[in-house]
Design a protein around this motif. Structure first.
Motif, PDB file in Angstrom:
ATOM      1  N   GLU A   1      11.905  79.095  35.737  1.00 30.26           N
ATOM      2  CA  GLU A   1      13.154  78.554  35.465  1.00 30.26           C
ATOM      3  C   GLU A   1      13.910  78.019  36.793  1.00 30.26           C
ATOM      4  O   GLU A   1      14.392  77.102  36.823  1.00 30.26           O
ATOM      5  CB  GLU A   1      13.886  78.997  34.373  1.00 30.26           C
TER       6      GLU A   1
ATOM      7  N   ALA B   1      18.006  82.818  35.797  1.00 25.76           N
ATOM      8  CA  ALA B   1      18.576  81.774  35.073  1.00 25.76           C
ATOM      9  C   ALA B   1      18.805  81.835  33.637  1.00 25.76           C
ATOM     10  O   ALA B   1      19.124  81.560  32.951  1.00 25.76           O
ATOM     11  CB  ALA B   1      17.626  80.440  35.082  1.00 25.76           C
TER      12      ALA B   1
ATOM     13  N   GLY C   1      17.377  79.094  21.569  1.00 24.29           N
ATOM     14  CA  GLY C   1      17.758  77.827  22.244  1.00 24.29           C
ATOM     15  C   GLY C   1      17.844  76.705  21.278  1.00 24.29           C
ATOM     16  O   GLY C   1      16.818  76.422  20.207  1.00 24.29           O
TER      17      GLY C   1
ATOM     18  N   PRO D   1      13.172  72.142  36.584  1.00 23.75           N
ATOM     19  CA  PRO D   1      14.464  71.243  35.679  1.00 23.75           C
ATOM     20  C   PRO D   1      14.826  71.725  34.539  1.00 23.75           C
ATOM     21  O   PRO D   1      16.128  71.821  34.291  1.00 23.75           O
ATOM     22  CB  PRO D   1      14.102  69.850  35.917  1.00 23.75           C
ATOM     23  N   HIS D   2      14.140  72.451  33.989  1.00 23.18           N
ATOM     24  CA  HIS D   2      14.575  73.029  32.730  1.00 23.18           C
ATOM     25  C   HIS D   2      13.393  73.760  31.995  1.00 23.18           C
ATOM     26  O   HIS D   2      12.112  73.562  32.544  1.00 23.18           O
ATOM     27  CB  HIS D   2      14.749  72.038  31.564  1.00 23.18           C
ATOM     28  N   PRO D   3      13.537  74.931  31.236  1.00 26.28           N
ATOM     29  CA  PRO D   3      12.398  75.600  30.539  1.00 26.28           C
ATOM     30  C   PRO D   3      11.510  74.662  30.033  1.00 26.28           C
ATOM     31  O   PRO D   3      11.990  73.565  29.214  1.00 26.28           O
ATOM     32  CB  PRO D   3      13.112  76.642  29.693  1.00 26.28           C
TER      33      PRO D   3
ATOM     34  N   SER E   1       8.600  79.933  25.727  1.00 26.12           N
ATOM     35  CA  SER E   1       8.683  78.766  25.101  1.00 26.12           C
ATOM     36  C   SER E   1       7.477  78.671  24.040  1.00 26.12           C
ATOM     37  O   SER E   1       6.413  79.050  24.405  1.00 26.12           O
ATOM     38  CB  SER E   1       8.305  77.645  26.123  1.00 26.12           C
TER      39      SER E   1
ATOM     40  N   ASN F   1      14.878  74.658  19.977  1.00 27.56           N
ATOM     41  CA  ASN F   1      14.127  73.736  20.829  1.00 27.56           C
ATOM     42  C   ASN F   1      12.924  74.410  21.445  1.00 27.56           C
ATOM     43  O   ASN F   1      12.246  73.807  22.409  1.00 27.56           O
ATOM     44  CB  ASN F   1      15.152  73.335  22.169  1.00 27.56           C
TER      45      ASN F   1
ATOM     46  N   ASP G   1      18.531  72.303  20.521  1.00 28.65           N
ATOM     47  CA  ASP G   1      18.475  71.020  21.127  1.00 28.65           C
ATOM     48  C   ASP G   1      20.021  70.294  20.783  1.00 28.65           C
ATOM     49  O   ASP G   1      20.806  70.968  20.013  1.00 28.65           O
ATOM     50  CB  ASP G   1      17.510  70.146  20.739  1.00 28.65           C
TER      51      ASP G   1
ATOM     52  N   THR H   1      10.189  73.152  26.685  1.00 30.14           N
ATOM     53  CA  THR H   1      10.641  73.127  25.307  1.00 30.14           C
ATOM     54  C   THR H   1       9.541  72.658  24.403  1.00 30.14           C
ATOM     55  O   THR H   1       8.381  71.985  24.703  1.00 30.14           O
ATOM     56  CB  THR H   1      11.875  72.215  25.047  1.00 30.14           C
TER      57      THR H   1
END
Length: 612
Positions: A158, A336, A214, A162-164, A190, A222, A216, A166
Motif C-alpha cells: 500500500e 499504511a 474496509g 494509490p490505494h489497496p 484484498s 470494499n 466503500d 479493492t
C-alpha cells in the motif's frame, strides 16, 4: 559478477596433505567444548581455507581457515596450522578470499509460508500500479482449469500504491473465481465479491477484535480486510495438500541454503506443521536446524487448549528440531495499515487497539498477561509480535509480571518480535531483565521513508532502533520474517548499516550499526535466542560445523554494495548443502496447481504470507 566457486575447486580431496598433527595453535574452545557433540577422533572431514574467517566469538577474532570433524569445528586459525588436521580423505573448500561466517541464523522465518508464497502456489501482486495487479489476476484466471477455483496472490504494498486493491478492481477480471491477495506484510488482504460472498461478509458483519473490514462510500465491504478480519475469509480457502506443503518446505529449505542459512526460528506453527517437521526429520529430509514457536492464539483459553494438545516430539535431536516456546501477538504493523498500537496516535488522529480478545483495552491487556503467564509457567519461551510502543510496553509488563510470579523458570529469554518502536526506557528495562528483541533490517529496507505520512519523520527514523537497543545492552537478533522479505543476510546487513530504503532516502542514520554488529545479530545472538550459544553461533572449536561463505570481503566492501556479493557456499554440520550454483527452483517442477498459476516472480525483493 561471480556466481559461485568453481565446483571442482569448491570441493576437493586434500590428498597429499599431511595427516593430523598432535598439537596445533588454535583459538581457545572455551566453555563450548564441554557441550560439543560429535567431533570424534582422527583427521578433519572438511577444511575451509583461503578465507577471511570471522569467528564471531565475543572477541570478534579472525582467522584464515577452519576444520570440521563429525559435524563439529575442531580447529580454526592460521591456514598452515589448520591444514595439519587434514588426512587423505579430508575434503577441502577454497573460499577464494571470501568471508567465512558461522551458519546464518534467521531467527524469524515462516518456512511453510516461504515455500508456498511463490508460483505455482501463489501469483505475484508486488507491482507499482493497480492495473498490473489486475493484469496478474486476469492472467491466472485465463489459465485456471476449474471455473470456480480460488486465485491466491500476495505482495502488494500500500505504501507504493494509490490505494489497496479493492473488489471493484478485481471483480471485472475474476469471473466466477474467488480471489484473495495478501499484502507484503501479511496484515492485510484484498478479496473480490465472490470471496466475500463465500465468507458471508456483508455491510452488517461485525469486525472481529483487532480487525477492520474496509467499507466503500455506500457502507458496503470494499474487499480490504485488515488484521484479524482476514480470518473471516481464510477458513473458506481450500488448504494445500500435505504433499504440496511438504514439497514447498523442501524448496524453501533449498532457498535458505542458497542464502547461507543453516538455522531458523519458525514462529507460530500449528501442531500439524510440527508433526510434518517431525516426519521429515524421521525420514532424514530436514536439512535445516529449526527452532519452533507454537501458536498461542489470542485468548487465554486458546493458550490452554494448545498446551493441553501439545505433545513433545520424541526421538528427535533438539539441535535439529526443537519447540522452544509459544508465539503470541498484541498488535499489527505501523505501515499504511496503521494497526500497530501506539501511545501517541498516527498523524491522522487514529490509533489501533490490541488484537487479543476482550471488550475493552484493559481486558485485552489482562488477557495478554494471562496468556504470557500460562506459557511461562509451562516452561516455554514466549515471543510476542509487538510493533507499536504501547503494545511493546504491555508485553514487557506481562513478561516481568510472569517472571516475578514464577521465579522457578530461570532465564526464559522471552523476547519482543519486531519491536519497531520500542521506547528507549523500555529497552533499558529489557536489558536488565534478559528480554531480547528480534528486529528486521530487511523490512526497514522495503519501507524506508514510506511511513512518514503515517508516523511522521521522527518515528520513521527511530523505527527498528538497532543502535539504541545495542547501546542499552539488549540482545538484538536480526531476521527476514520471510516471506515478508527475502531471507538475505547481505540485504539485512546492508540495511542495518546504511538504513537506506528501497524507494530512496535514509530512515534513521542515528540507528545505524556496524557490519560486525549486524553479523553478530545473524549468528551468535541468534544462538543466544535459541538457548544454544554453547554449541552454535560461532566458529570456535567445539561448536557446530555450520558455515556460510560469502564471495568477497564483507568488512572491506562498501556497505551500500554488500547485496551485490554472492553466497558461494553453505555447510551444515560439516556437510556441503549449497555449492554456489544458481538459486534452486522456487517449488518442485512436478507440482502444479490448477488455480494458482500466474506471472513468475523469481528474484523478487519482498513477498508476503498469512502470519503476523
Amino acid at each position: 559478477m561471480t556466481t559461485g566457486i568453481n565446483r571442482r575447486r569448491f570441493l576437493g580431496q586434500a590428498a597429499g596433505v599431511a595427516a593430523c598433527a598432535a598439537a596445533v595453535p588454535m583459538l581457545s574452545a572455551g566453555p563450548a567444548s564441554a557441550q560439543a557433540h560429535g567431533g570424534g577422533r582422527g583427521p578433519a572431514d572438511l577444511i575451509i581455507y583461503n578465507g577471511r574467517v570471522q569467528v564471531m566469538d565475543r572477541h570478534l577474532r579472525t582467522a584464515e581457515a577452519v576444520a570440521i570433524r563429525g559435524g563439529v569445528v575442531i580447529g580454526v586459525g592460521r591456514e598452515r596450522d589448520v591444514r595439519r588436521l587434514a588426512g587423505r580423505r579430508t575434503e577441502s573448500v577454497n573460499a577464494e578470499g571470501g568471508t567465512v561466517l558461522p551458519g546464518i541464523n534467521d531467527s524469524h522465518l515462516h518456512l511453510g509460508g516461504y515455500g508456498l508464497d511463490f508460483p505455482p502456489f501463489t501469483i505475484e501482486a508486488n507491482f507499482e500500479t493497480i492495473q498490473e495487479i489486475v493484469d496478474s489476476v486476469a492472467a491466472a484466471v485465463a489459465v485456471a482449469t476449474a471455473p470456480d477455483s480460488w486465485i491466491r496472490g500476495q505482495g502488494w504494498n500500500e505504501n507504493r500504491l494509490p490505494h489497496p486493491p479493492t473488489k471493484a478492481d478485481l471483480d471485472p477480471v475474476s469471473g466466477n473465481h474467488p480471489v484473495i491477495l495478501r499484502d507484503f506484510s501479511g496484515h492485510m488482504m484484498s478479496a473480490n465479491s465472490h470471496a466475500l460472498r463465500i465468507a458471508g461478509i456483508t455491510r452488517d458483519t461485525p469486525a472481529p477484535p483487532g480487525g477492520i473490514i474496509g467499507k466503500d462510500a455506500d457502507g458496503e465491504p470494499n474487499g480490504v480486510l485488515r488484521e484479524s478480519a482476514q480470518g473471516l475469509v481464510t477458513p473458506h480457502v481450500p488448504p494445500y495438500t500435505a504433499e504440496e506443503t511438504a514439497g514447498a518446505i523442501d524448496a524453501a529449505i533449498r532457498l535458505c541454503h542458497a542464502q547461507g542459512i543453516t538455522s531458523i526460528t519458525d514462529p507460530g506453527i500449528t501442531l500439524q506443521q510440527l508433526a510434518m517437521y517431525g516426519g521429515k526429520y524421521g525420514a532424514g529430509t530436514l536439512p535445516l536446524r529449526i527452532t519452533a514457536l507454537i501458536m498461542g492464539g489470542r485468548h487465554p483459553d486458546q493458550v490452554r487448549e494448545m498446551l493441553d494438545s501439545y505433545d513433545p516430539l520424541r526421538g528427535v535431536d533438539p539441535r535439529m528440531l526443537r519447540v522452544a516456546g509459544m508465539k503470541i501477538s498484541v498488535d499489527g504493523v505501523p505501515t499504511a495499515a496503521q494497526t500497530a498500537w501506539l501511545h501517541e496516535p498516527y498523524l491522522d488522529g487514529s490509533n489501533a487497539t490490541p488484537v487479543t480478545q476482550g471488550d475493552t483495552i484493559e481486558e485485552q491487556v489482562a488477557n495478554l498477561h494471562k496468556m504470557i503467564r500460562l506459557a511461562h509457567d509451562a516452561g516455554m519461551q514466549v515471543g510476542t509480535h509487538s510493533t507499536g510502543d504501547a503494545g511493546i510496553d504491555a508485553v514487557v509488563a506481562g513478561y516481568l509480571a510472569a517472571m516475578r510470579a514464577n521465579r522457578r523458570i530461570r532465564d526464559p529469554r522471552h523476547y519482543i518480535i519486531h519491536g519497531d518502536l520500542t521506547p528507549p526506557g523500555t529497552l533499558r528495562t529489557m536489558a536488565r531483565h534478559g528480554i531480547g528483541v528480534n528486529m528486521n533490517a530487511t523490512i526497514k529496507y522495503v519501507l524506508g521513508r514510506t511511513l512518514d505520512p503515517h508516523l511522521g519523520p521522527e518515528r520513521t527514523d527511530y523505527q527498528w532502533p538497532y543502535r539504541t537497543a545495542l547501546d542499552s545492552g539488549v540482545k538484538v537478533t536480526s531476521a527476514s520474517d520471510a516471506p515478508v522479505t527475502s531471507p538475505s543476510l547481505l540485504q539485512g546487513v546492508q540495511s542495518a548499516v546504511t538504513r537506506a530504503g528501497q524507494f530512496g532516502g535514509v530512515a534513521g542514520a542515528a540507528e545505524r550499526i556496524t557490519v560486525k554488529e549486524a553479523l553478530v545479530s545473524y549468528t551468535r545472538t541468534g544462538a543466544w535466542q535459541d538457548h544454544a550459544e554453547r554449541w552454535k553461533g560461532t566458529l570456535e572449536p567445539g561448536m557446530a560445523g555450520d558455515v556460510c561463505i560469502v564471495g568477497g570481503d564483507m568488512l572491506d566492501t562498501d556497505p551500500s554494495s554488500l547485496v551485490e556479493l554472492p553466497i558461494t557456499g553453505t555447510v551444515l554440520g560439516g556437510k556441503v548443502v549449497y555449492d554456489g550454483k544458481a538459486t534452486p527452483a522456487i517449488a518442485p517442477a512436478a507440482v502444479t496447481r490448477r488455480n494458482t498459476r500466474g506471472a513468475a516472480r523469481l528474484n523478487r525483493g519482498a513477498c508476503c504470507h498469512n502470519h503476523t
